[in-house]
Design an enzyme around this catalytic site. Structure first.
Site, PDB file in Angstrom:
ATOM      1  N   ASP A  21     -14.328  -5.466 -11.202  1.00 17.85           N
ATOM      2  CA  ASP A  21     -14.130  -5.512 -12.657  1.00 17.85           C
ATOM      3  C   ASP A  21     -14.928  -6.619 -13.354  1.00 17.85           C
ATOM      4  OD1 ASP A  21     -12.521  -7.491 -11.704  1.00 17.85           O
ATOM      5  OD2 ASP A  21     -10.718  -6.862 -12.784  1.00 17.85           O
TER       6      ASP A  21
ATOM      7  N   GLY B  86     -18.337  -9.272  -4.662  1.00 16.97           N
ATOM      8  CA  GLY B  86     -18.214  -9.201  -3.198  1.00 16.97           C
ATOM      9  C   GLY B  86     -18.777  -7.892  -2.666  1.00 16.97           C
TER      10      GLY B  86
ATOM     11  N   ASP C 174     -10.899  -4.418  -2.378  1.00 21.46           N
ATOM     12  CA  ASP C 174      -9.554  -4.758  -2.857  1.00 21.46           C
ATOM     13  C   ASP C 174      -8.764  -3.586  -3.451  1.00 21.46           C
ATOM     14  OD1 ASP C 174     -10.233  -7.380  -2.190  1.00 21.46           O
ATOM     15  OD2 ASP C 174     -10.914  -7.862  -4.210  1.00 21.46           O
TER      16      ASP C 174
ATOM     17  N   ASP D 206      -8.607  -2.741  -6.437  1.00 19.43           N
ATOM     18  CA  ASP D 206      -7.878  -3.315  -7.577  1.00 19.43           C
ATOM     19  C   ASP D 206      -8.477  -2.932  -8.929  1.00 19.43           C
ATOM     20  OD1 ASP D 206     -10.224  -4.725  -7.324  1.00 19.43           O
ATOM     21  OD2 ASP D 206      -9.324  -6.705  -7.565  1.00 19.43           O
TER      22      ASP D 206
ATOM     23  N   GLY E 195      -7.682  -9.302  -0.552  1.00 22.39           N
ATOM     24  CA  GLY E 195      -7.198  -8.471  -1.650  1.00 22.39           C
ATOM     25  C   GLY E 195      -7.237  -9.184  -2.991  1.00 22.39           C
ATOM     26  N   ARG E 196      -7.716 -10.404  -2.982  1.00 20.68           N
ATOM     27  CA  ARG E 196      -7.752 -11.249  -4.195  1.00 20.68           C
ATOM     28  C   ARG E 196      -6.357 -11.315  -4.805  1.00 20.68           C
ATOM     29  NH1 ARG E 196     -12.401 -12.994  -6.982  1.00 20.68           N
ATOM     30  NH2 ARG E 196     -13.729 -11.461  -6.034  1.00 20.68           N
TER      31      ARG E 196
ATOM     32  N   THR F 132     -15.448  -2.352  -4.105  1.00 18.51           N
ATOM     33  CA  THR F 132     -14.722  -3.559  -3.672  1.00 18.51           C
ATOM     34  C   THR F 132     -13.663  -3.139  -2.655  1.00 18.51           C
ATOM     35  OG1 THR F 132     -13.073  -5.229  -4.305  1.00 18.51           O
ATOM     36  CG2 THR F 132     -13.299  -3.375  -5.799  1.00 18.51           C
TER      37      THR F 132
ATOM     38  N   ARG G 186     -22.793 -13.675  -7.142  1.00 20.67           N
ATOM     39  CA  ARG G 186     -21.989 -13.936  -8.332  1.00 20.67           C
ATOM     40  C   ARG G 186     -22.862 -14.804  -9.236  1.00 20.67           C
ATOM     41  NH1 ARG G 186     -17.491 -14.000  -4.307  1.00 20.67           N
ATOM     42  NH2 ARG G 186     -16.472 -12.001  -4.664  1.00 20.67           N
TER      43      ARG G 186
HETATM   44  P1  ADP Z   1     -16.323  -8.426  -9.019  1.00 26.15           P
HETATM   45  O1  ADP Z   1     -17.328  -7.587  -9.737  1.00 26.15           O
HETATM   46  O2  ADP Z   1     -16.217  -8.103  -7.572  1.00 26.15           O
HETATM   47  O3  ADP Z   1     -15.002  -8.506  -9.757  1.00 26.15           O
HETATM   48  P2  ADP Z   1     -17.002 -11.078  -9.959  1.00 26.15           P
HETATM   49  O4  ADP Z   1     -15.754 -11.263 -10.754  1.00 26.15           O
HETATM   50  O5  ADP Z   1     -17.476 -12.213  -9.143  1.00 26.15           O
HETATM   51  O6  ADP Z   1     -16.902  -9.901  -8.922  1.00 26.15           O
HETATM   52  O7  ADP Z   1     -18.138 -10.617 -10.955  1.00 26.15           O
HETATM   53  C1  ADP Z   1     -19.433 -10.331 -10.510  1.00 26.15           C
HETATM   54  C2  ADP Z   1     -20.420 -10.792 -11.521  1.00 26.15           C
HETATM   55  O8  ADP Z   1     -20.194 -10.091 -12.748  1.00 26.15           O
HETATM   56  C3  ADP Z   1     -20.308 -12.261 -11.929  1.00 26.15           C
HETATM   57  O9  ADP Z   1     -20.968 -13.132 -11.088  1.00 26.15           O
HETATM   58  C4  ADP Z   1     -20.957 -12.252 -13.294  1.00 26.15           C
HETATM   59  O10 ADP Z   1     -22.355 -12.248 -13.161  1.00 26.15           O
HETATM   60  C5  ADP Z   1     -20.492 -10.934 -13.859  1.00 26.15           C
HETATM   61  N1  ADP Z   1     -19.280 -11.150 -14.676  1.00 26.15           N
HETATM   62  C6  ADP Z   1     -18.058 -11.479 -14.241  1.00 26.15           C
HETATM   63  N2  ADP Z   1     -17.195 -11.637 -15.249  1.00 26.15           N
HETATM   64  C7  ADP Z   1     -17.896 -11.430 -16.375  1.00 26.15           C
HETATM   65  C8  ADP Z   1     -17.573 -11.458 -17.758  1.00 26.15           C
HETATM   66  N3  ADP Z   1     -16.346 -11.740 -18.180  1.00 26.15           N
HETATM   67  N4  ADP Z   1     -18.538 -11.164 -18.630  1.00 26.15           N
HETATM   68  C9  ADP Z   1     -19.792 -10.864 -18.192  1.00 26.15           C
HETATM   69  N5  ADP Z   1     -20.160 -10.828 -16.904  1.00 26.15           N
HETATM   70  C10 ADP Z   1     -19.232 -11.099 -16.006  1.00 26.15           C
HETATM   71  O1  F6P Z   2     -13.241  -9.054  -3.804  1.00 26.40           O
HETATM   72  C1  F6P Z   2     -13.460  -8.976  -2.440  1.00 26.40           C
HETATM   73  C2  F6P Z   2     -12.998 -10.237  -1.743  1.00 26.40           C
HETATM   74  O2  F6P Z   2     -13.255 -10.105  -0.356  1.00 26.40           O
HETATM   75  C3  F6P Z   2     -11.531 -10.597  -1.994  1.00 26.40           C
HETATM   76  O3  F6P Z   2     -10.642  -9.843  -1.207  1.00 26.40           O
HETATM   77  C4  F6P Z   2     -11.545 -12.070  -1.676  1.00 26.40           C
HETATM   78  O4  F6P Z   2     -10.540 -12.731  -2.415  1.00 26.40           O
HETATM   79  C5  F6P Z   2     -12.907 -12.518  -2.140  1.00 26.40           C
HETATM   80  O5  F6P Z   2     -13.717 -11.354  -2.224  1.00 26.40           O
HETATM   81  C6  F6P Z   2     -13.560 -13.526  -1.214  1.00 26.40           C
HETATM   82  O6  F6P Z   2     -14.726 -13.936  -1.798  1.00 26.40           O
HETATM   83  P1  F6P Z   2     -15.833 -14.826  -1.015  1.00 26.40           P
HETATM   84  O7  F6P Z   2     -16.611 -13.873  -0.167  1.00 26.40           O
HETATM   85  O8  F6P Z   2     -16.620 -15.403  -2.116  1.00 26.40           O
HETATM   86  O9  F6P Z   2     -15.090 -15.806  -0.192  1.00 26.40           O
END
Ligand code: ADP
Ligand code: F6P
Length: 326
Positions: free
Chosen positions: A108, A16, A132, A134, A175-176, A130, A77
């Site tokens: 993360d 995000g 959040d 978090d 805030g997820r 982010t 993503r």
């Molecule tokens: P954030 O980084 O905000 O937590 P996501 O969880 O959507 O957001 O992760 C962002 C991108 O990071 C994902 O679309 C993917 O490409 C990569 N990613 C997420 N989880 C994993 C994982 N367990 N192993 C490798 N890459 C990951």
């Molecule tokens: O991680 C940031 C965030 O805005 C969270 O607070 C929320 O749960 C999520 O992303 C929303 O994601 P999307 O933009 O894919 O609806």
């Protein structure tokens, strides 16, 4: 890896978007230029790495982004990147474009991807972007302060009308799975009740009773802030409150306005410091680290250690909501 081996680095934003990501990108590009290395922008997160959407960026390419929300590199993503083949392809592209190191700005999930890249031979440094807040290893994540201020402005407005109509307002914030936004915005806006994913609640005791008590103490409104990670439907909750208390109740879901807007000073400065530090670490030959904030200082931790850490909501703030709502 020693300093002279780093000639070209890449930077991407992933997951995000968050206000302040642009300030971080700018810091990476300009710190790189300051140290005489080439910096490439990678579009659309890990998608751009896999697809070779990579362009060199000069300091002038980031001239007008510091004050803007969102991310000029776009974000995404990328499911493919979660597969072994996806990571291998990304590493291959990094080699083709001569990337000696990478800076990943995200949450993360993005850090797990950064770890995979480092382990596959592309030295990668990550930093927390982010709204959040978090990320366990960091007291602060880029975008959180701007988001809190946006939420504060929105709740203040809802409060004006709730108070005029002597209504109860149930407001859902993002805030997820974490309650930081709800908790701090709740305190900043004088919420009567804050519902957090980290805390179980009893609807009769923790919601209805408190709303009725607030009314009996002469309050003209009740603000209930609900973190999106709480397992409930705020529209349904508003109906239940109205039915049980007889107090007119409205629900507001703040949604994606929380993610946009010009970053606050705190986000711009922290993003600038963290972005610059990411580049310095690469130049020092470091990899597989998360730049973070601990005890108010910018520092860095090993990605594996950082991902294994846990972070607790500040108990004193949870208690403060109750104390200040009398
Ligand atoms: P954030 O980084 O905000 O937590 P996501 O969880 O959507 O957001 O992760 C962002 C991108 O990071 C994902 O679309 C993917 O490409 C990569 N990613 C997420 N989880 C994993 C994982 N367990 N192993 C490798 N890459 C990951
Ligand atoms: O991680 C940031 C965030 O805005 C969270 O607070 C929320 O749960 C999520 O992303 C929303 O994601 P999307 O933009 O894919 O609806």
């Amino acid at each position: 890896m020693d300093k002279k081996e780093i000639r070209t680095i890449g930077v991407l934003t992933s997951g995000g978007d968050a206000p302040g990501m642009n300030a971080a990108i700018r810091a990476v590009v300009r710190t790189g230029a300051y140290h005489g290395i080439k910096v490439c922008g990678i579009m659309r997160g890990y998608n751009g790495l896999i697809n070779g959407e990579i362009e060199e960026m000069s300091p002038r390419d980031v001239s007008e982004v510091l004050h803007r929300g969102g991310t000029c590199l776009m974000t995404a993503r990328c499911l493919e990147f979660k597969t072994k083949e996806g990571v291998e392809r990304a590493c291959e592209i990094a080699r083709v474009f001569g990337l000696d190191g990478l800076v990943v700005i995200g949450g993360d999930g993005s850090f797990r991807g950064a770890k995979d890249l480092s382990n596959s031979g592309v030295p990668t440094i990550a930093m927390p972007g982010t709204i959040d807040n978090d990320i366990s290893c960091s007291e602060y994540t880029i975008g959180y302060d701007t988001c809190l201020n946006t939420v504060k402005d929105a709740i203040d407005k809802v409060r004006d009308t709730a108070s005029s109509h002597e209504r109860c307002s149930v407001i859902e914030v993002m805030g997820r799975n974490a309650g930081y936004i709800a908790l701090e915005a709740g305190i900043a806006c004088g919420a009567e009740i804050v519902l957090l994913p980290e805390r179980k609640f009893n609807f009769d005791e923790d919601v209805l009773r408190k709303i009725l008590e607030a009314k009996s103490r002469g309050k003209r409104h009740a603000i209930v802030v609900v973190a999106e990670g709480v397992d409930c439907d705020v529209l349904e909750m508003a109906k239940r409150i109205e039915k049980a208390t007889g107090i007119e109740t409205r629900a507001t879901i703040l949604g994606h306005i929380q993610r946009g807007g010009s970053p606050t000073v705190r986000d711009r400065v922290t993003a600038s410091r963290m972005g610059a530090r990411c580049v310095e670490l690469l130049l020092e030959g470091k990899a597989n680290r998360i730049v973070c904030m601990q005890k108010g200082e910018i520092t860095d931790v090993d990605i594996n250690e950082g991902l294994a850490m846990t972070k607790k909501l500040p108990e004193d703030l949870v208690k403060l909501v109750e104390v200040l709502s009398v």
